[in-house]
Design an enzyme around this catalytic site. Structure first.
Site, PDB file in Angstrom:
ATOM      1  N   ASP A 163       0.815  -1.219   0.000  1.00  0.00           N
ATOM      2  CA  ASP A 163       0.000   0.000   0.000  1.00  0.00           C
ATOM      3  C   ASP A 163       0.847   1.266   0.000  1.00  0.00           C
ATOM      4  O   ASP A 163       1.368   1.681   1.026  1.00  0.00           O
ATOM      5  CB  ASP A 163      -0.916  -0.015   1.230  1.00  0.00           C
ATOM      6  CG  ASP A 163      -1.893   1.148   1.233  1.00  0.00           C
ATOM      7  OD1 ASP A 163      -2.033   1.815   0.189  1.00  0.00           O
ATOM      8  OD2 ASP A 163      -2.517   1.387   2.282  1.00  0.00           O
ATOM      9  N   ASP A 218      -1.783   5.251  -5.381  1.00  0.00           N
ATOM     10  CA  ASP A 218      -2.202   4.504  -4.204  1.00  0.00           C
ATOM     11  C   ASP A 218      -2.431   3.049  -4.599  1.00  0.00           C
ATOM     12  O   ASP A 218      -3.486   2.701  -5.103  1.00  0.00           O
ATOM     13  CB  ASP A 218      -3.478   5.132  -3.621  1.00  0.00           C
ATOM     14  CG  ASP A 218      -3.927   4.443  -2.344  1.00  0.00           C
ATOM     15  OD1 ASP A 218      -3.260   3.489  -1.911  1.00  0.00           O
ATOM     16  OD2 ASP A 218      -4.960   4.861  -1.786  1.00  0.00           O
TER      17      ASP A 218
END
Ligand SMILES: *[C@@H]1O[C@H](CO)[C@@H](O)[C@H](O)[C@H]1NC(C)=O
Ligand SMILES: *[C@@H]1O[C@H](CO)[C@@H](O)[C@H](O)[C@H]1NC(C)=O
Ligand SMILES: *[C@@H]1O[C@H](CO)[C@@H](O)[C@H](O)[C@H]1NC(C)=O
Ligand SMILES: *[C@@H]1O[C@H](CO)[C@@H](O)[C@H](O)[C@H]1NC(C)=O
Ligand SMILES: *[C@@H]1O[C@H](CO)[C@@H](O)[C@H](O)[C@H]1NC(C)=O
Ligand SMILES: *[C@@H]1O[C@H](CO)[C@@H](O)[C@H](O)[C@H]1NC(C)=O
Ligand SMILES: *[C@@H]1O[C@H](CO)[C@@H](O)[C@H](O)[C@H]1NC(C)=O
Ligand SMILES: *[C@@H]1O[C@H](CO)[C@@H](O)[C@H](O)[C@H]1NC(C)=O
Length: 350
Positions: free
Chosen positions: A119, A324
Site C-alpha cells: 500500500d 495509491d
C-alpha cells in the site's frame, strides 16, 4: 487505502517510478500516459523560491543544476545492492482480496510468512498479532480452507516491544509513562476501516535482489495489529498491510535510515497480475521521471498529470493524482473524468 492521519513529515524523497520498463504494464492499464512537469517542491529541493519562468533559458539552467545535485547526492551516498523479500521479489494480484497486490514476507525467528497487501497510500506495516479481532483464515469457493499465520511476540526470539520513548511512537501522548509499550492506531479512507495495537520490533528477512547471495535481515518496527475493523475483516489485506508511504515509519524509510538502501523502491505490476518489488533500486536511463507535489504535512506520492492520450487522441489537461496501490479503483474528478470518458466512448474499435 490511503492513510487518514495528517501528522507526517516532509521527506524529500524521490521514488523511482518504473514507468518505462516493458515489464511494467500497470500505468498503461489506466489508458493514458503521464508526462512530467517541474513542480513547486523542486524549488524547495533547490533551496530557491524564485525559480525563473518556465520555458526560459534560465529555467533550464536551474533544472540542469538540480539534476547535478541529485546525481552528486547519489554518488556520495554510495551504491548498495537493491534488496527484496525472502523468499522472492514476486507480487501477486489476488482477486478474492479486493484485487490488491500482495507479497509474501517473512518475519521473526524462526521466520513466519505473511501475505501482505502493498500500500503506497499508507505508511505503517502491520501484521495480525496477539489478536482480539483478526482474520485467521479464509474459505475458498471449492470448500478448501487456508489458515493464515498470526504473528506472536512470544513465538519469535528476536521480537521486542517498542517503548513510548521511541522516535517512531506517534501516540506518545497516550502513554502513561515513557517505559510502557507504544500503542498505535491507523484509520484508512475505506469506511470504518482501521487497525489498532502496539508497536513491535523484529527481523524482516531480506535478500539482495540481483544475485540472491547475501541475506540482509533487518530489524524493523511494525504494528502488532490486535484489532482490525471494516474492509480488513471483509477481504482486503486479511493477513497484514505493508505501508510504502513516505513517512519515517514505513519500511522503505527505515531501510534508508539504517543506510541499507537508497531511499527508493520500485514495483512493477504485470497485466497477468504477477509483479516485482525491490527496495533501493536506482533509476535506469530508460525510465521516465516525474517530481512529487510534496506537502510539509503528510507528503504523498502526488504527481501532476499534464496530458492524456486515449487511442490516438492527445489532450493537454493538467490535474493532480496520487499513486495509491492500496485501492483497486482509479478516481478522476471533472474535467479529467469527462474528457477521458468522452475520448474512450469516441474510440473506433472497428
Ligand atoms: C527477482 O526477479 C527477477 C526477474 O525479474 C529474477 O530473475 C530474480 O531471481 C528475482 N530475485 C529474487 C530474489 O526473487
Ligand atoms: C511464502 O513463503 C514461504 C517460504 O518463506 C512458503 O512456505 C509459503 O508457502 C509462501 N506462501 C505463499 C502464500 O506463497
Ligand atoms: C496480548 O493481549 C492481551 C490482551 O488482549 C494482553 O493482556 C497481553 O499482555 C498481550 N500480550 C503481549 C505479549 O503484549
Ligand atoms: C527508552 O527507555 C528504555 C527503558 O526505560 C531504555 O532502555 C531505552 O534506551 C530508551 N530508548 C530511547 C530511544 O530513549
Ligand atoms: C459507513 O458505514 C456506516 C456504518 O456501517 C454507514 O452508516 C455509512 O452509510 C457508511 N458510509 C459510506 C460512505 O459508505
Ligand atoms: C523523520 O526522520 C528525519 C530524518 O531522519 C528526522 O529529521 C525527523 O525528525 C523524523 N521525524 C519524526 C517525526 O521522527
Ligand atoms: C545502480 O547504480 C550502480 C552504480 O552506478 C550500478 O553499478 C548498478 O548497476 C545500478 N543498478 C541498477 C539496478 O540500475
Ligand atoms: C496534490 O498536490 C496538489 C498540488 O500541490 C494539491 O493541490 C492537491 O491538493 C494534492 N492532493 C492531495 C490529495 O494531497
Amino acid at each position: 487505502m490511503a492513510c487518514h492521519r495528517w501528522l507526517c513529515i516532509s521527506l524529500l524523497l524521490l521514488l523511482l517510478l518504473s514507468l518505462a520498463s516493458q515489464s511494467c504494464h500497470a500505468l498503461h492499464s489506466f489508458g493514458f500516459d503521464i508526462h512530467h512537469r517541474f513542480s513547486d517542491p523542486v524549488k524547495e529541493i533547490l533551496g530557491v523560491h524564485d525559480l525563473p519562468d518556465k520555458g526560459t533559458r534560465q529555467y533550464y539552467v536551474a533544472m540542469a543544476h538540480r539534476d547535478r545535485i541529485f546525481r552528486g547526492r547519489r554518488l556520495a551516498a554510495g551504491y548498495h545492492s537493491p534488496l527484496t523479500f525472502i523468499p522472492s521479489n514476486e507480487t501477486y494480484q489476488i482477486e478474492a482480496f479486493g484485487f490488491l497486490h500482495f507479497a509474501n514476507v517473512s518475519v521473526g525467528t524462526p521466520p513466519l510468512s505473511f501475505l501482505v497487501a502493498l500500500d503506497t497510500g499508507s505508511d505503517l506495516f502491520w501484521l495480525p498479532c496477539n489478536c482480539t479481532k483478526c482474520v485467521h483464515g479464509i474459505g475458498l469457493s471449492n470448500g478448501e480452507k487456508i489458515a493464515f499465520n498470526i504473528y506472536d511476540l512470544k513465538g519469535s526470539s528476536t521480537s521486542q516491544p517498542v517503548l513510548c520513548n521511541s522516535s517512531l511512537c506517534e501516540l506518545q501522548r497516550q502513554c502513561p509513562s515513557s517505559d510502557t509499550i507504544c500503542p498505535y492506531e491507523v484509520n484508512y479512507l475505506s469506511n470504518g476501516t482501521s487497525t489498532t495495537g502496539f508497536l513491535v520490533e523484529d527481523v524482516l528477512h531480506l535478500i539482495t535482489d540481483d544475485d540472491k547471495t547475501k541475506d540482509a535481515d533487518t530489524r524493523i518496527t511494525f504494528g502488532c495489529g490486535q484489532v482490525q475493523t471494516g474492509a480488513f475483516l471483509d477481504g482486503a489485506a486479511p493477513n497484514g498491510l505493508f505501508g510504502l508511504g513516505m513517512s519515517n515509519e514505513s519500511v522503505p524509510s527505515i531501510l534508508a535510515k539504517e543506510g541499507l538502501t537508497s531511499n527508493s523502491f520500485s514495483m512493477c505490476f504485470g497485466s497477468d497480475g504477477l509483479g516485482r518489488i525491490t527496495f533501493g533500486d536506482n533509476s535506469s536511463l530508460v525510465q521516465g521521471k516525474t517530481p512529487f507535489n510534496l506537502r510539509a504535512l503528510h507528503p504523498t506520492y502526488n504527481i501532476t498529470v499534464t496530458q492524456i492520450i486515449v487511442g490516438e487522441k492527445v489532450d493537454d489537461l493538467e490535474f493532480h493524482a496520487i499513486f495509491d496501490s492500496g485501492t483497486s479503483f482509479t478516481y478522476l474528478n471533472d474535467p479529467a473524468y469527462k474528457q477521458i470518458t468522452n475520448s474512450v466512448s469516441n474510440l473506433d474499435f472497428s
